[in-house]
Structures are given as C-alpha cells and as structure tokens.
Enzyme design. Sequence first.
Site, PDB file in Angstrom:
ATOM      1  N   LEU A  69       0.823  -1.213   0.000  1.00 20.75           N
ATOM      2  CA  LEU A  69       0.000   0.000   0.000  1.00 20.75           C
ATOM      3  C   LEU A  69       0.859   1.266   0.000  1.00 20.75           C
ATOM      4  O   LEU A  69       0.490   2.261  -0.610  1.00 20.75           O
ATOM      5  CB  LEU A  69      -0.965  -0.001   1.185  1.00 20.75           C
ATOM      6  N   ARG A 119       0.346   4.097  -2.667  1.00 24.40           N
ATOM      7  CA  ARG A 119      -0.089   5.459  -2.330  1.00 24.40           C
ATOM      8  C   ARG A 119       0.605   6.507  -3.173  1.00 24.40           C
ATOM      9  O   ARG A 119      -0.033   7.427  -3.681  1.00 24.40           O
ATOM     10  CB  ARG A 119       0.141   5.724  -0.838  1.00 24.40           C
ATOM     11  N   TYR A 176      -9.551   4.397  -2.013  1.00 22.92           N
ATOM     12  CA  TYR A 176      -8.682   3.222  -1.999  1.00 22.92           C
ATOM     13  C   TYR A 176      -7.227   3.495  -1.651  1.00 22.92           C
ATOM     14  O   TYR A 176      -6.843   4.640  -1.505  1.00 22.92           O
ATOM     15  CB  TYR A 176      -8.848   2.298  -3.192  1.00 22.92           C
ATOM     16  N   GLU A 177      -6.481   2.414  -1.394  1.00 18.35           N
ATOM     17  CA  GLU A 177      -5.129   2.465  -0.807  1.00 18.35           C
ATOM     18  C   GLU A 177      -5.184   3.051   0.614  1.00 18.35           C
ATOM     19  O   GLU A 177      -4.282   3.749   1.055  1.00 18.35           O
ATOM     20  CB  GLU A 177      -4.164   3.307  -1.668  1.00 18.35           C
ATOM     21  N   GLY A 178      -6.265   2.761   1.326  1.00 13.51           N
ATOM     22  CA  GLY A 178      -6.470   3.340   2.657  1.00 13.51           C
ATOM     23  C   GLY A 178      -7.185   4.663   2.500  1.00 13.51           C
ATOM     24  O   GLY A 178      -6.748   5.528   1.742  1.00 13.51           O
TER      25      GLY A 178
END
Length: 596
Positions: free
Chosen positions: A261, A265, A403-405
């Site tokens: 991730l 990011r 997304y990606e946290g």
Amino acid sequence: MADILRGGQFLVKETKCEDVFTPEDFSEEQIMMRDSVIEFVDKELWPNKERFEKKDYALTEEVMRKAGELGYLSVAVPEAYGGMEMGFINTVLVCDYISGATGSFSTAFGAHTGIGTMPITLYGTEEQKQKYVPKLASGEWFGAYCLTEPGAGSDANSGKTKAVLSEDGSHYKITGGKMWISNAGFCNVFIVFARIEDDKNITGFIVENDPSNGISLGDEEHKLGIRSSSTRQVFFNETKVPVENMLAGRGEGFKIAMNALNVGRIKLAAACLEAQRRTVGTAVNYANERVQFKTPISSFGAIQSKLAEMAMNAYAGESATYRAASDIEKRINIRVEEGNSHQEAELKGVEEFAIECSILKVAVSEDVQNCTDEGIQIFGGMGFSEDAPMESAWRDARIARIYEGTNEINRMLSVGMLVKKAMKGHVDLLGPAMAVAEELMGIPSFNVPDYSELFTEEKELIAKLKKVFLMVAGAAVQKYGPELESHQQLLMAASDILIEIYMAESTILRTEKLAKKEGADKVQEQIAMAQLYLYKAVDIVNQKGKEGIVSFAEGDEQRMMLMGLKRFTKYTNMPNVVALREKIAAKLIAENKYCF
C-alpha cells in the site's frame, strides 16, 4: 550510509532546491518514455472514453494487453524477470501519464502493476518470481489483490478468510470471501490474504485463478465511477494452494499488505496528476470557446480564479510527487550499492518514505476531485451532461480518496508514523519542539529582514509553519503520550498542517530551482503558483492550528500557543492574491492548455 534525508525529516531539516528532483529534470530517456505513453493514451484510451463509460470490460482487458506489449507493465520489474528495471522515478512517471484519460484503465493498470505484481517481486522466492513475474510483466497474465473482506475494510488485519494445512502438509485449503477486487474478471493470479489457525497476523498466498479449484466470482459491481474496471467479489471454497505458494513467511501478510500500500499510495498520487493536467486543458479550451455576454467566459475573473487554482494544485502535486519519488529512488540506489538485494532495497526505500506517500495520497486525491468539480462548473450545464468529458472525470476521481487506505486513515497514519519515527530516534522532533516552546517564551525579533532575493520570505514562512506543527504536535504528544492515537480529530488537524507544509515547500523548492536555471523573469507564472499555494497553505495551517490548540490547551498555555500561532503565520509582505491568479490564468488562456 551517506547523510541522506530520511522520511519525515523534511519537517526538521532545511532542504535546498538543488537537492530536489523536479519534472524539469527529466532525462532524455524519461522524456521519450513520457511522450510514448502520452501517444498510447491519445491513441488507445482518450478516443474510447465513451466505451469505458458503458462498462466495456473487454476493452479494458484489450488495452491492458497492448500496454503489456509496449512494455508499460514491466517498468518496475527487474530485468532478471523480463522487466525494464527502470528506477522508481520512471515507475511513477509511467503511472502518472498513463492514468490521464480514464479511471477505468488506470485502476486496472495500477492494480496489476502495483498490488498485483509487486508483492511477488518484493516478497517472492526465486522460484515464485521465475514462475509468475515474467508473465505478469509482459501482460500475458494479469494480477489481482485480494485483501478487503465484507466485514474488514480499513481494518485490513481483521479478515476471516481461513487457510488450513492439508493432512499431508502439501497444500493449504483457503476458504472465505473477498470484495472490491479490481481486475477479478480477467485476472490469472490472485495475491490472497488469509489467516492460518488463530495467528495474530494474516498470511499472503499466490493463488492461480482456476474455477475448478473452488474459486467463483460475484457479478460485476455497479459503481459510481471507474465503470470499465472489473470489480467483483471473489469466493474461495477449500481452494487448494501448494505450500510453496505462500508469500514470505507465515503471519507476514499484514506486513506485505502495508508495504504494497505504501508503493500504491505514491503511485495513486501520480495517477491523479495527468488527470488534472487534462482536466485543466479541457476546461481552458471550453472557457476560451464559450461566449456569453458577447465575450469568451475565460475573460471573466470568476472563471480565471478557478483555472488558476486548478493549475496551481496540479503543479504543486507534480512538485511533491516527483520530489518524493526521487528521494525513494536515491534511497533504493544507496541500499543496492551497500549490497542489498533489489527486493530489500526497494522495500526499505519505499518504507522509509511512507509518511510522504500518505501525505501525497491525501493531498493529490483531494486536488483531483476539486479540479474535476471546478471543471464541471466551468462547463456549466454542459458539464453535468454525459456528452462532455467532465462528469465522468468527476466520478472517476471520487474513488481516489477511498482506496489504498481512506484519506482519514492516511491522515492519521502520516502523523502516527512520524511520532513513531521520533520515538525510534529516526527523526528528531523532540529537540526542535523544545526549541519552539522556548522561543514562545522569548521576545520576538522585530528586525525586518532583507527579502529582496526571490523566495526568502516564503522560505522563512515555511520554516515558521514547521514551528506551528512542532508546537501543536509537541504539546499534544506531551499531553496524551501514546494515547494520542485515540484523539483522531487532533491527529487529523495536525496532519492537515503536515500535508500543507510538504506540498507548499515542494512547490517553492521546485520553482526556486527553475528560476535559478531559467531566470525568474521567464517563470513568472510558476512563481505566482508557488506564492499562491503558500498563501492558501498558511490559511489552512492557521485554521487547523487554532482548532487543535483550542481543543486541548487551556488558560495561559492556550493563550501562549495562540500568540505563537499568530506569530508563525504572519507575513511581512502579503501577496496580492487576485493579481497572482490573474497572472496564472492569463498564461493558461493564452496557451490554451496546461503549460507548466
């Protein structure tokens, strides 16, 4: 190790403009790569925007194959496994320019090259890499990443999918359901995260997509945007996976997921850049052509203000993204020189700058949303119609904050990671925070410095904004200690200060470097963008600093800190904001495109 900047140290060390990498520093090879990617997008993606909006999943798969044939899927893959092994800046560059036309393709591209392939190149055994990576690098096979579950979203480690070792110890049987899986509809191999027995952490597995092996897919999801990106649920029912397909060690899955991730990011930030450039270009074209009250709407101040800020944010996003990409690449190269394997070097290089990756993910994903939103506004009623390209851009942009946290998770992570680095002694926050506390007790200097040289006042302001962060975060850490993690609203406010410092500083350093190279008179518009960005950053820092201070300090301490905040956000010479916007807009309107 050479004295190289560590992740997070931008906050406590002065960075010289000579030490940042900027898009103006692209090598000939990088410019050729960029131009070939733009050509691919203009030929294969941009003309097919309508088909992507009509859920043409086959088209996404077809253009992914073409991207594979042209080598775009292999930029980050080591040569030993059929890749181009081109360095981290190039990985970011290709991701940037290939993602400008449609979120459907950029999601497929990002999921495949990032979280679909990278876990194997970074954590796989030699056998696993030989077997899978060349097929993924060429686009013969596609990858997908199965982490999220119906009950486990942001809490990635809480998944219920089970992996049970067979009696003869030859394979694991995986059972469970995963959701929101990008590329599920056409992928050949999944990276699947499952829990063995009652392990604290999940474990990663490489699972080939074979429907006869207990693997079934849900229907394609109906989504707000990224409509031709294949997104399905994936169900595993006693799916047999040979033990040699475990990725890294047992219980290492959470670590794999987090590191994948981090890379994701910064690549997600990059994927929002060309989308902004194209949105600005499309908006300027329209504003120049659209006549109201007998004059093109681009001559109206209200429209010029929007165009200027859209361009300014795109420019700031580029500045910060390529600065971080280069820092990561330098770090990787140093580790390789020290004898680390490619895997180890890349992992540690990206992990070192995880704070910057989170900052970029948040800042650029929010800028692309604002950019497309203003794009709709400039198009007026037409912008709301599917016949114009703005509404699809707006819908596609929306996923980037999730997304990606999610951006909330990433905001808290950026400050949380910084505090952890300070505790480990990797970034000295305590010393500078104490110095700021002492400065607050002292008498301020009333000397008026010499600001005749370009950016001297702006750089001094950046240094003062860093003091605001140290003052607010330092006092919060002192007050709450490790409990700070549970004070999410304070973390969010601190993180907004951190984000603005990194973005504004990156923009100023890029522009200072450019002005030294080209001459300040040649880059007046870039100087205006850097000054305008800083002006807005100071406002945000002021607002968020105040919110933090009044929420956790009282009495004398509160008064003292509010005085400090006022002192640290004070300009000697305020910029003329309207004039700055007019200068930026005039250049855009004259060139009829994003031209920086």
